[in-house]
Design a protein around this motif. Structure first.
Motif, short mmCIF file in Angstrom:
data_model
loop_
_atom_site.label_atom_id
_atom_site.label_comp_id
_atom_site.label_asym_id
_atom_site.label_seq_id
_atom_site.Cartn_x
_atom_site.Cartn_y
_atom_site.Cartn_z
N HIS A 30 25.33 5.63 -3.20
CA HIS A 30 24.46 6.52 -2.44
C HIS A 30 25.21 7.05 -1.23
CE1 HIS A 30 20.74 4.76 -4.28
NE2 HIS A 30 21.46 3.65 -4.30
N HIS A 78 16.27 1.07 -3.90
CA HIS A 78 17.24 2.14 -3.63
C HIS A 78 17.29 3.23 -4.69
CE1 HIS A 78 20.38 0.55 -6.43
NE2 HIS A 78 19.73 -0.57 -6.22
N HIS A 146 23.39 7.68 -7.63
CA HIS A 146 21.93 7.69 -7.59
C HIS A 146 21.42 8.85 -8.47
CE1 HIS A 146 18.13 7.61 -4.77
NE2 HIS A 146 17.82 7.50 -6.05
N CYS A 154 22.06 12.73 -4.72
CA CYS A 154 22.66 11.65 -3.93
C CYS A 154 23.71 10.93 -4.77
CB CYS A 154 21.56 10.67 -3.50
SG CYS A 154 22.17 9.18 -2.67
ZN LIG Z 1 20.57 7.52 -2.94
#
Ligand SMILES: [Zn+2]
Length: 289
Positions: A30, A78, A146, A154
């Motif tokens: 990330h 996350h 991500h 991301c």
């Molecule tokens: Zn992220």
């Protein structure tokens, strides 16, 4: 020597729920999207409940340090703001279902005041991720943005420029290869109550990226030494199968031969990701080439 410094926040429902991971099948990269915020700043923020939002990650990396703020056997929120797109990462623990948060470690790269990720931060993240791969028996085929998990933008710079992401994975793989002799032995890692068997026993992720996991599986299927390194013997074994000149070099003719074999567009180039590699990964999952 570890490059990761443990500095845990306390258990709280928003940023450290305290639940145990089901297993570690991948590492998710990330960026914080928070210009000027250091690893310490984020530790403080998430240590104070993260603004009462369900969020966080295990490790925050900036240009001077890598802080692990949640133990690596616990869940962080996350990568689950929408459905997980990677089947391999579906996990189920208690109330969490089909959720990459129970099968992955989240690593956040901090962002400079000018909105970029500093080169030192990226270099440090390569070291952090290499260390995690060794710890959990993973390789470059187990690394995800991500973005790959849920489609979120991301880390944005690696969504805009996938070549930078490929470069990052190559850097991790190169560091791992330095230890190729010790990593070929089957490792079992016990996390919580579930045991993860080494990467080559698992189904390959069909992602079109030709990393060490794909090479290992390929070597197994072709009956050559399984070391995850795409060397001359492995390439010759491929060339035999696709009737290319057995020179041990993965050149245009060999790639074209593979593309023909797997019925994908024939241009002699392996893109990242590649439809030919995807087709090959599917075959390898059936122990065929
Ligand atoms: Zn992220």
């Amino acid at each position: 020597m570890t490059v990761i410094k443990n500095d845990y926040i306390s258990v709280n429902k928003y940023t450290r729920p305290g639940s145990k991971l089901a297993s570690v099948k991948g590492i998710v990269l990330h960026w914080t999207a928070n210009a000027g915020g250091t690893a310490k700043n984020h530790k403080t923020f998430f240590g104070n409940g993260g603004g009462s939002r369900y969020a966080g990650a295990h490790i925050f990396v900036d240009k001077t340090e890598a802080l692990c703020i949640v133990p690596l056997n616990e869940v962080c929120y996350h990568a689950n703001e929408s459905t997980c797109r990677i089947k391999k990462l579906f996990g189920k623990v208690g109330n969490y279902q089909g959720n990459a948060n129970v099968t992955t470690i989240g690593v956040e790269m901090c962002v400079e005041k000018n909105g970029t990720i500093h080169k030192d931060t990226i270099d440090r993240t390569v070291n952090v991720v290499t260390e995690l791969c060794k710890k959990f028996g993973l390789d470059d085929g187990d690394l995800y943005r991500h973005y790959d998990i849920t489609g979120k933008n991301c880390p944005a710079p690696w969504v805009t420029k996938p070549s930078e992401w490929a470069k990052f994975k190559d850097a991790v793989q190169a560091k791992l290869k330095g230890k190729a002799n010790t990593s070929t032995t089957n490792k079992t890692t016990s996390i919580g109550t579930i045991t993860k068997v080494s990467a080559d026993k698992e189904e390959l992720v069909v992602d079109g990226y030709w990393g060490a996991a794909t090479t290992k599986r390929l070597q197994k299927v072709l009956g050559v030494t399984v070391d995850g390194v795409l060397g001359k013997a492995t390439i010759r074994a491929i060339q035999k199968k696709v009737s290319a000149d057995p020179d041990g070099i993965l050149g245009k003719e060999t790639i074209k031969g593979m593309q023909k074999r797997f019925n994908t567009p024939v241009d002699g180039i392996i893109s990242k990701p590649s439809t030919m590699v995807k087709a090959m990964q599917r075959k390898l999952n059936n122990n065929k080439f």
